[in-house]
Motif scaffolding. Structure first.
Motif, PDB file in Angstrom:
ATOM      1  N   ILE A 122      -0.867  10.030 -15.672  1.00  6.88           N
ATOM      2  CA  ILE A 122      -1.388   9.666 -14.230  1.00  6.88           C
ATOM      3  C   ILE A 122      -1.711  10.463 -13.047  1.00  6.88           C
ATOM      4  CG2 ILE A 122       0.731   9.085 -12.776  1.00  6.88           C
ATOM      5  CD1 ILE A 122      -0.927   6.450 -12.585  1.00  6.88           C
ATOM      6  N   SER A 123      -2.847  10.637 -12.280  1.00  9.42           N
ATOM      7  CA  SER A 123      -3.228  11.261 -11.270  1.00  9.42           C
ATOM      8  C   SER A 123      -2.472  10.814 -10.720  1.00  9.42           C
ATOM      9  CB  SER A 123      -4.580  10.836 -11.173  1.00  9.42           C
ATOM     10  OG  SER A 123      -5.178  11.531 -10.292  1.00  9.42           O
ATOM     11  N   PRO A 124      -2.362  12.564  -9.777  1.00 10.48           N
ATOM     12  CA  PRO A 124      -1.524  12.043  -8.662  1.00 10.48           C
ATOM     13  C   PRO A 124      -2.859  11.159  -6.822  1.00 10.48           C
ATOM     14  CG  PRO A 124      -2.850  14.360  -8.343  1.00 10.48           C
ATOM     15  CD  PRO A 124      -3.067  13.445  -9.070  1.00 10.48           C
ATOM     16  N   TYR A 125      -3.817  11.187  -7.479  1.00 13.29           N
ATOM     17  CA  TYR A 125      -4.184  10.786  -6.548  1.00 13.29           C
ATOM     18  C   TYR A 125      -4.727   8.828  -6.910  1.00 13.29           C
ATOM     19  CZ  TYR A 125      -5.249  15.570  -5.213  1.00 13.29           C
ATOM     20  OH  TYR A 125      -4.618  16.735  -5.185  1.00 13.29           O
ATOM     21  N   ALA A 126      -4.443   8.857  -7.938  1.00 14.38           N
ATOM     22  CA  ALA A 126      -4.105   7.215  -8.118  1.00 14.38           C
ATOM     23  C   ALA A 126      -4.997   5.838  -7.673  1.00 14.38           C
ATOM     24  CB  ALA A 126      -4.141   6.793  -9.085  1.00 14.38           C
ATOM     25  N   GLY A 127      -3.406   6.512  -6.565  1.00 11.16           N
ATOM     26  CA  GLY A 127      -3.298   5.497  -5.092  1.00 11.16           C
ATOM     27  C   GLY A 127      -3.838   5.260  -5.088  1.00 11.16           C
ATOM     28  N   TYR A 128      -5.106   6.598  -3.891  1.00 10.50           N
ATOM     29  CA  TYR A 128      -5.780   6.785  -2.946  1.00 10.50           C
ATOM     30  C   TYR A 128      -7.121   5.710  -4.066  1.00 10.50           C
ATOM     31  CZ  TYR A 128      -3.719   9.913  -0.727  1.00 10.50           C
ATOM     32  OH  TYR A 128      -2.398  10.609   0.031  1.00 10.50           O
ATOM     33  N   TYR A 129      -7.401   6.218  -5.301  1.00  9.58           N
ATOM     34  CA  TYR A 129      -9.012   5.397  -5.672  1.00  9.58           C
ATOM     35  C   TYR A 129      -7.891   3.606  -5.874  1.00  9.58           C
ATOM     36  CZ  TYR A 129      -9.499  10.262  -7.363  1.00  9.58           C
ATOM     37  OH  TYR A 129     -10.264  11.289  -7.731  1.00  9.58           O
ATOM     38  N   GLY A 130      -6.724   3.829  -6.336  1.00  4.79           N
ATOM     39  CA  GLY A 130      -6.494   1.882  -6.462  1.00  4.79           C
ATOM     40  C   GLY A 130      -7.036   1.471  -5.091  1.00  4.79           C
ATOM     41  N   GLN A 131      -6.106   1.840  -3.835  1.00  7.24           N
ATOM     42  CA  GLN A 131      -7.253   1.967  -2.464  1.00  7.24           C
ATOM     43  C   GLN A 131      -8.184   1.661  -2.154  1.00  7.24           C
ATOM     44  OE1 GLN A 131      -4.402   0.066  -1.591  1.00  7.24           O
ATOM     45  NE2 GLN A 131      -4.406   0.946   0.390  1.00  7.24           N
ATOM     46  N   ALA A 132      -8.958   2.590  -2.916  1.00  6.35           N
ATOM     47  CA  ALA A 132     -10.545   2.577  -2.509  1.00  6.35           C
ATOM     48  C   ALA A 132     -11.002   1.272  -2.674  1.00  6.35           C
ATOM     49  CB  ALA A 132     -11.089   3.770  -3.113  1.00  6.35           C
TER      50      ALA A 132
ATOM     51  N   SER B  34       1.118  -1.352  -0.209  1.00  2.00           N
ATOM     52  CA  SER B  34       0.207   0.061  -0.345  1.00  2.00           C
ATOM     53  C   SER B  34       0.593   1.073   0.197  1.00  2.00           C
ATOM     54  CB  SER B  34      -0.840   0.064   0.870  1.00  2.00           C
ATOM     55  OG  SER B  34      -2.124  -0.985   1.266  1.00  2.00           O
ATOM     56  N   PHE B  35       1.516   1.191   0.869  1.00  2.40           N
ATOM     57  CA  PHE B  35       2.514   2.542   0.856  1.00  2.40           C
ATOM     58  C   PHE B  35       3.297   2.124  -0.473  1.00  2.40           C
ATOM     59  CE2 PHE B  35       2.197   1.917   5.467  1.00  2.40           C
ATOM     60  CZ  PHE B  35       1.872   3.279   5.878  1.00  2.40           C
ATOM     61  N   ILE B  36       4.141   1.731  -0.626  1.00  2.00           N
ATOM     62  CA  ILE B  36       5.468   1.720  -2.059  1.00  2.00           C
ATOM     63  C   ILE B  36       4.378   2.464  -3.273  1.00  2.00           C
ATOM     64  CG2 ILE B  36       5.974   0.611  -3.966  1.00  2.00           C
ATOM     65  CD1 ILE B  36       7.105  -1.206  -1.333  1.00  2.00           C
ATOM     66  N   LEU B  37       2.678   1.416  -3.108  1.00  3.08           N
ATOM     67  CA  LEU B  37       1.960   1.790  -4.829  1.00  3.08           C
ATOM     68  C   LEU B  37       1.725   3.884  -4.779  1.00  3.08           C
ATOM     69  CD1 LEU B  37       0.187   1.415  -6.221  1.00  3.08           C
ATOM     70  CD2 LEU B  37      -2.217   1.157  -4.521  1.00  3.08           C
ATOM     71  N   GLU B  38       1.265   4.290  -3.252  1.00  2.65           N
ATOM     72  CA  GLU B  38       0.974   5.738  -3.093  1.00  2.65           C
ATOM     73  C   GLU B  38       2.135   6.240  -3.698  1.00  2.65           C
ATOM     74  OE1 GLU B  38      -0.489   8.797   0.229  1.00  2.65           O
ATOM     75  OE2 GLU B  38      -0.128   6.948   1.055  1.00  2.65           O
ATOM     76  N   SER B  39       3.566   5.892  -2.799  1.00  2.00           N
ATOM     77  CA  SER B  39       5.076   6.849  -3.269  1.00  2.00           C
ATOM     78  C   SER B  39       4.906   6.350  -4.647  1.00  2.00           C
ATOM     79  CB  SER B  39       5.606   5.919  -3.037  1.00  2.00           C
ATOM     80  OG  SER B  39       5.546   6.025  -1.174  1.00  2.00           O
ATOM     81  N   VAL B  40       4.997   4.916  -5.315  1.00  2.00           N
ATOM     82  CA  VAL B  40       5.438   5.412  -7.146  1.00  2.00           C
ATOM     83  C   VAL B  40       4.616   6.057  -7.557  1.00  2.00           C
ATOM     84  CG1 VAL B  40       5.137   3.591  -9.143  1.00  2.00           C
ATOM     85  CG2 VAL B  40       6.001   3.162  -6.247  1.00  2.00           C
ATOM     86  N   ILE B  41       3.957   5.781  -7.725  1.00  3.33           N
ATOM     87  CA  ILE B  41       2.187   6.809  -8.225  1.00  3.33           C
ATOM     88  C   ILE B  41       2.619   8.226  -7.844  1.00  3.33           C
ATOM     89  CG2 ILE B  41      -0.453   7.072  -8.361  1.00  3.33           C
ATOM     90  CD1 ILE B  41      -1.214   4.333  -7.831  1.00  3.33           C
ATOM     91  N   HIS B  42       2.758   8.623  -6.436  1.00  3.88           N
ATOM     92  CA  HIS B  42       3.374  10.177  -6.841  1.00  3.88           C
ATOM     93  C   HIS B  42       4.555  10.457  -7.396  1.00  3.88           C
ATOM     94  CE1 HIS B  42       0.406  11.912  -4.310  1.00  3.88           C
ATOM     95  NE2 HIS B  42      -0.131  10.998  -3.154  1.00  3.88           N
ATOM     96  N   SER B  43       5.474   9.864  -7.139  1.00  2.09           N
ATOM     97  CA  SER B  43       6.646   9.972  -8.504  1.00  2.09           C
ATOM     98  C   SER B  43       6.772  10.034  -9.792  1.00  2.09           C
ATOM     99  CB  SER B  43       7.571   9.016  -7.869  1.00  2.09           C
ATOM    100  OG  SER B  43       8.645   9.220  -8.715  1.00  2.09           O
ATOM    101  N   ILE B  44       5.748   8.923 -10.051  1.00  2.00           N
ATOM    102  CA  ILE B  44       5.133   8.965 -11.432  1.00  2.00           C
ATOM    103  C   ILE B  44       5.012  10.585 -12.307  1.00  2.00           C
ATOM    104  CG2 ILE B  44       4.162   7.766 -13.375  1.00  2.00           C
ATOM    105  CD1 ILE B  44       4.856   5.346 -11.734  1.00  2.00           C
ATOM    106  N   HIS B  45       3.514  10.937 -11.007  1.00  2.00           N
ATOM    107  CA  HIS B  45       3.001  12.480 -12.082  1.00  2.00           C
ATOM    108  C   HIS B  45       3.928  13.366 -11.638  1.00  2.00           C
ATOM    109  CE1 HIS B  45      -0.572  14.365 -11.439  1.00  2.00           C
ATOM    110  NE2 HIS B  45       0.560  15.933 -10.591  1.00  2.00           N
TER     111      HIS B  45
END
Length: 287
Positions: A35-45, A17-28
């Motif tokens: 990719i959306s900066p909030y995609a990690g949160y949407y993925g968790q949802a 979960s933590f790596i997913l959020e960090s990687v998505i923010h880094s790509i953005h």
């Protein structure tokens, strides 16, 4: 063994979960259009939405299989992420080694009658429950609620208001983040999670002994559903909504839990009294 297996499985899940959020923010940050900066949160949802549905279906599956099989299946799923293959295999092996035979007062019997807490804190609860009657109910719930207040309070005073929404240079309310503080927050969060999940399983088994799996699954379904809503609204939800909201909800939950626990004790006393009266009547008839 159950506690260690759960610990191994949850370490993989939380790390992902933590790596997913960090990687998505880094790509953005590198390529904003990708990719959306909030995609990690949407993925968790989405994950918690699937969790909600799974909680709804779990009792029906348990009617045709065993709790041990369900644990193995859940651990086989940390295998979807190759980075956590080792810890997932450890969880699978641990669950395979759990004895299949029933023990006295076991939560889930292997006998099907037709139409499921983690490490350090689990050891403490187990040890104290043997020495203090009813420790697994009100005292454990109180520890969980206090832990929620502690970590929410620490997050509240150490994190800028806009931090969950966007990069900010705003100052925290009282103190700055540090590694010791992060470990304290993580420990308090783990203690609260362990305690609250533990008492939820216990109270479901006491209130509805014939439908404990179903009642626990319904409780988990509401939990996962609430997490889904929180993650979907996270892009527009300020930090203090979480810290204050969780604190208020934990206090309300504790008050309600106390009332249910009291009614459960009252019900047990009545059942005990009825049982004793029946025993006396039977003895008198024999005489």
């Amino acid at each position: 063994m159950l506690g260690f297996g759960q610990l191994a499985m949850m370490v993989g899940y939380d790390s992902e979960s933590f790596i997913l959020e960090s990687v998505i923010h880094s790509i953005h940050e590198r390529e904003p259009e990708t990719i959306s900066p909030y995609a990690g949160y949407y993925g968790q949802a989405v994950i918690f939405a699937a969790y909600t549905i799974a909680s709804f279906l779990a009792p029906s599956i348990l009617n045709v299989t065993t709790a041990k099989t369900m644990l193995i299946m859940s651990a086989v799923s940390k295998l979807l992420f190759s980075a956590f293959t080792g810890i997932s295999i450890l969880a699978v092996v641990t669950f395979f080694m759990i004895p299949s035979k029933d023990v006295e007062n076991c939560i889930e019997s292997s006998e099907k009658r037709g139409t499921f807490v983690e490490a350090l804190m689990g050891i403490l609860i187990s040890a104290l429950s043997k020495r203090i009657k009813g420790f697994g109910l009100k005292p454990t719930m109180t520890i969980g609620a206090i832990s929620v207040l502690v970590y929410c309070g620490l997050v509240h005073v150490s994190t800028p208001f806009e931090a969950p929404l966007r990069p900010t240079s705003e100052e925290p309310l009282l103190i700055y983040h540090s590694y010791p503080l992060i470990f304290v927050i993580a420990f308090a969060a783990g203690v609260s999670d362990c305690c609250i999940n533990g008492v939820r399983a216990v109270i479901c088994a006491l209130v509805l002994p014939e439908r404990r799996v179903q009642s626990y699954s319904v409780a988990r379904m509401y939990h996962a559903g609430a997490c889904t809503v929180c993650f979907f609204f996270s892009p527009v939800t300020p930090l203090y909504v979480y810290t204050i909201g969780l604190s208020v909800l934990s206090v309300i939950a504790t008050i309600v839990f106390y009332r249910v626990a009291d009614s459960t004790k009252s019900m047990e006393r009545k059942l005990t009294q009825i049982s004793m009266e029946k025993k006396k009547i039977a003895e008198m008839q024999v005489c």
